[in-house]
Design an enzyme around this catalytic site. Structure first.
Site, PDB file in Angstrom:
ATOM      1  N   LYS A  11       0.832  -1.213   0.000  1.00  0.00           N
ATOM      2  CA  LYS A  11       0.000   0.000   0.000  1.00  0.00           C
ATOM      3  C   LYS A  11       0.867   1.265   0.000  1.00  0.00           C
ATOM      4  O   LYS A  11       0.628   2.175  -0.785  1.00  0.00           O
ATOM      5  CB  LYS A  11      -0.908   0.027   1.241  1.00  0.00           C
ATOM      6  CG  LYS A  11      -1.856  -1.150   1.348  1.00  0.00           C
ATOM      7  CD  LYS A  11      -2.729  -1.046   2.579  1.00  0.00           C
ATOM      8  CE  LYS A  11      -2.006  -1.090   3.913  1.00  0.00           C
ATOM      9  NZ  LYS A  11      -1.304  -2.363   4.201  1.00  0.00           N
ATOM     10  N   ARG A  86      -9.850   1.251   7.636  1.00  0.00           N
ATOM     11  CA  ARG A  86      -9.620  -0.190   7.759  1.00  0.00           C
ATOM     12  C   ARG A  86     -10.644  -0.872   8.642  1.00  0.00           C
ATOM     13  O   ARG A  86     -10.453  -2.034   9.020  1.00  0.00           O
ATOM     14  CB  ARG A  86      -8.189  -0.541   8.122  1.00  0.00           C
ATOM     15  CG  ARG A  86      -7.627  -0.063   9.371  1.00  0.00           C
ATOM     16  CD  ARG A  86      -6.226  -0.638   9.538  1.00  0.00           C
ATOM     17  NE  ARG A  86      -5.204   0.262   9.073  1.00  0.00           N
ATOM     18  CZ  ARG A  86      -3.931  -0.073   8.886  1.00  0.00           C
ATOM     19  NH1 ARG A  86      -3.513  -1.297   9.085  1.00  0.00           N
ATOM     20  NH2 ARG A  86      -3.051   0.800   8.492  1.00  0.00           N
ATOM     21  N   ARG A 158      11.046  -0.870  10.997  1.00  0.00           N
ATOM     22  CA  ARG A 158       9.935  -0.458  11.858  1.00  0.00           C
ATOM     23  C   ARG A 158       9.836  -1.357  13.089  1.00  0.00           C
ATOM     24  O   ARG A 158      10.066  -2.557  13.001  1.00  0.00           O
ATOM     25  CB  ARG A 158       8.615  -0.531  11.065  1.00  0.00           C
ATOM     26  CG  ARG A 158       8.280   0.784  10.415  1.00  0.00           C
ATOM     27  CD  ARG A 158       7.125   0.729   9.488  1.00  0.00           C
ATOM     28  NE  ARG A 158       5.931   0.032   9.961  1.00  0.00           N
ATOM     29  CZ  ARG A 158       4.818  -0.073   9.247  1.00  0.00           C
ATOM     30  NH1 ARG A 158       4.751   0.499   8.042  1.00  0.00           N
ATOM     31  NH2 ARG A 158       3.777  -0.711   9.709  1.00  0.00           N
TER      32      ARG A 158
HETATM   33  P1  AP5 Z   1       4.834  -1.521   1.871  1.00  0.00           P
HETATM   34  O1  AP5 Z   1       4.501  -0.744   0.645  1.00  0.00           O
HETATM   35  O2  AP5 Z   1       5.530  -0.810   2.974  1.00  0.00           O
HETATM   36  O3  AP5 Z   1       3.535  -2.326   2.411  1.00  0.00           O
HETATM   37  P2  AP5 Z   1       2.239  -1.815   3.143  1.00  0.00           P
HETATM   38  O4  AP5 Z   1       1.071  -2.514   2.551  1.00  0.00           O
HETATM   39  O5  AP5 Z   1       2.200  -0.313   3.181  1.00  0.00           O
HETATM   40  O6  AP5 Z   1       2.505  -2.422   4.576  1.00  0.00           O
HETATM   41  P3  AP5 Z   1       2.386  -1.799   6.008  1.00  0.00           P
HETATM   42  O7  AP5 Z   1       3.122  -2.765   6.911  1.00  0.00           O
HETATM   43  O8  AP5 Z   1       2.852  -0.370   6.054  1.00  0.00           O
HETATM   44  O9  AP5 Z   1       0.868  -1.870   6.277  1.00  0.00           O
HETATM   45  P4  AP5 Z   1       0.173  -1.825   7.618  1.00  0.00           P
HETATM   46  O10 AP5 Z   1      -1.216  -1.578   7.207  1.00  0.00           O
HETATM   47  O11 AP5 Z   1       0.416  -3.003   8.474  1.00  0.00           O
HETATM   48  O12 AP5 Z   1       0.907  -0.616   8.409  1.00  0.00           O
HETATM   49  P5  AP5 Z   1       0.543   0.918   8.646  1.00  0.00           P
HETATM   50  O13 AP5 Z   1       1.781   1.695   8.684  1.00  0.00           O
HETATM   51  O14 AP5 Z   1      -0.560   1.350   7.751  1.00  0.00           O
HETATM   52  O15 AP5 Z   1       5.720  -2.776   1.395  1.00  0.00           O
HETATM   53  C1  AP5 Z   1       6.229  -3.726   2.331  1.00  0.00           C
HETATM   54  C2  AP5 Z   1       7.574  -4.254   1.821  1.00  0.00           C
HETATM   55  O16 AP5 Z   1       7.358  -4.972   0.602  1.00  0.00           O
HETATM   56  C3  AP5 Z   1       8.590  -3.138   1.481  1.00  0.00           C
HETATM   57  O17 AP5 Z   1       9.883  -3.565   1.841  1.00  0.00           O
HETATM   58  C4  AP5 Z   1       8.479  -2.997  -0.047  1.00  0.00           C
HETATM   59  O18 AP5 Z   1       9.703  -2.558  -0.630  1.00  0.00           O
HETATM   60  C5  AP5 Z   1       8.122  -4.415  -0.471  1.00  0.00           C
HETATM   61  N1  AP5 Z   1       7.276  -4.422  -1.668  1.00  0.00           N
HETATM   62  C6  AP5 Z   1       6.174  -3.639  -1.895  1.00  0.00           C
HETATM   63  N2  AP5 Z   1       5.634  -3.929  -3.088  1.00  0.00           N
HETATM   64  C7  AP5 Z   1       6.414  -4.941  -3.603  1.00  0.00           C
HETATM   65  C8  AP5 Z   1       6.346  -5.672  -4.828  1.00  0.00           C
HETATM   66  N3  AP5 Z   1       5.395  -5.444  -5.736  1.00  0.00           N
HETATM   67  N4  AP5 Z   1       7.273  -6.622  -5.037  1.00  0.00           N
HETATM   68  C9  AP5 Z   1       8.252  -6.869  -4.095  1.00  0.00           C
HETATM   69  N5  AP5 Z   1       8.363  -6.200  -2.929  1.00  0.00           N
HETATM   70  C10 AP5 Z   1       7.443  -5.245  -2.691  1.00  0.00           C
HETATM   71  O19 AP5 Z   1      -0.100   0.849  10.112  1.00  0.00           O
HETATM   72  C11 AP5 Z   1       0.726   0.573  11.225  1.00  0.00           C
HETATM   73  C12 AP5 Z   1      -0.123   0.550  12.473  1.00  0.00           C
HETATM   74  O20 AP5 Z   1      -0.731   1.831  12.670  1.00  0.00           O
HETATM   75  C13 AP5 Z   1      -1.286  -0.446  12.482  1.00  0.00           C
HETATM   76  O21 AP5 Z   1      -0.885  -1.744  12.880  1.00  0.00           O
HETATM   77  C14 AP5 Z   1      -2.240   0.210  13.492  1.00  0.00           C
HETATM   78  O22 AP5 Z   1      -1.812  -0.041  14.823  1.00  0.00           O
HETATM   79  C15 AP5 Z   1      -2.052   1.696  13.197  1.00  0.00           C
HETATM   80  N6  AP5 Z   1      -3.011   2.188  12.196  1.00  0.00           N
HETATM   81  C16 AP5 Z   1      -2.708   2.711  10.971  1.00  0.00           C
HETATM   82  N7  AP5 Z   1      -3.827   3.060  10.306  1.00  0.00           N
HETATM   83  C17 AP5 Z   1      -4.875   2.746  11.136  1.00  0.00           C
HETATM   84  C18 AP5 Z   1      -6.287   2.847  11.008  1.00  0.00           C
HETATM   85  N8  AP5 Z   1      -6.863   3.325   9.888  1.00  0.00           N
HETATM   86  N9  AP5 Z   1      -7.043   2.420  12.036  1.00  0.00           N
HETATM   87  C19 AP5 Z   1      -6.498   1.948  13.177  1.00  0.00           C
HETATM   88  N10 AP5 Z   1      -5.165   1.812  13.354  1.00  0.00           N
HETATM   89  C20 AP5 Z   1      -4.346   2.210  12.350  1.00  0.00           C
END
Ligand code: AP5
Length: 220
Positions: A11, A86, A158
């Site tokens: 994402k 989400r 992270r």
């Molecule tokens: P990346 O693009 O970073 O993946 P992502 O889907 O963004 O993964 P996240 O771990 O950031 O998602 P998340 O939803 O768990 O975390 P968030 O920060 O939103 O890619 C991942 C890896 O894969 C990278 O190394 C990249 O290079 C590689 N990659 C990507 N595409 C690729 C491809 N096509 N081929 C090969 N490699 C690839 O949330 C964190 C925390 O915040 C949550 O756990 C929660 O506690 C809180 N939070 C955030 N938003 C909310 C909400 N709306 N409601 C409640 N709590 C929330």
């Protein structure tokens, strides 16, 4: 536009690319919380414990934070939302915010990736401390180990990319976010894109999905 997918689906990677393609801001609720934690704000303090466990932060806190951000002038021409909504409650709140602002309904896109790829992607992820650029030590390594290609910033892992926290985040996704996909599907608002190919190919598929539906003029 709203990007939905499990942790590691890509994402953040895709939202950054789409924001550049369309010239709109990339709004990541995860990044906003991490920035609040770094600055020691009240929101950061409220979010920190849940994030450390891999749980979701409460709807109330995240909706208030997003509402404030969407009211800023740079969002007037559209935005890419990464990680929000989400839960169904967050989607309903977003619909209300957009209605009140006179905006269109969002395009929701699910990035689908086989779960066997997610652990490798998350444990291999490194992020630039300066601009948040995302790398992967296996699949997208920086030119100089530990340094961002764009600004030389330090690359860090992270806190929640540890295996036990990743498992909790995946469980939270199944519990709270799979019903959200159903919510958008029922409303005919959901597009599905295969996120397992190369990042550039996934970006092209996302752009195709948006433009095929003639969403671009209305939404971005
Ligand atoms: P990346 O693009 O970073 O993946 P992502 O889907 O963004 O993964 P996240 O771990 O950031 O998602 P998340 O939803 O768990 O975390 P968030 O920060 O939103 O890619 C991942 C890896 O894969 C990278 O190394 C990249 O290079 C590689 N990659 C990507 N595409 C690729 C491809 N096509 N081929 C090969 N490699 C690839 O949330 C964190 C925390 O915040 C949550 O756990 C929660 O506690 C809180 N939070 C955030 N938003 C909310 C909400 N709306 N409601 C409640 N709590 C929330």
């Amino acid at each position: 536009m709203v990007l939905i997918g499990p942790p590691g689906a890509g994402k953040g990677t895709q939202a950054k690319g789409l924001a550049r393609v369309y010239g709109v801001p990339h709004l990541s609720t995860g990044d906003m919380f991490r920035e609040n934690i770094r600055r020691g704000t009240a929101v950061g303090r409220q979010a920190q414990a849940a994030m450390k466990r891999g749980d979701l932060v409460s709807d109330e806190i995240v909706v208030a934070m997003v509402g404030e951000r969407l009211a800023e002038p740079d969002c007037a021409g559209g935005f890419v939302l990464d990680g929000f909504p989400r839960t169904v409650a967050q989607a309903e709140a977003l619909a209300g915010l957009l209605r009140r602002a006179g905006g269109a309904e969002p395009v929701a896109v699910e990035i689908q990736v086989d779960s066997s790829l997610l652990l490798r992607r998350l444990t291999g992820r490194r992020m630039c401390k300066v601009d948040g650029e995302i790398y992967n030590i296996y699949d997208r390594p920086p030119k100089t180990p530990g340094r961002c290609d764009r600004d030389g910033g330090e690359l860090v892992q992270r806190d929640d990319d540890r295996e036990e926290v990743i498992r909790e985040r995946l469980a939270e996704y199944e519990k709270h976010t799979l019903p959200l996909l159903e919510y958008y599907r029922r409303q005919g608002q959901l597009e599905e894109v295969d996120g397992s190919g190369e990042a550039a190919a996934v970006t092209r598929a996302l752009v195709d999905a948006i433009e095929r539906k003639e969403y671009r003029g209305r939404h971005l």
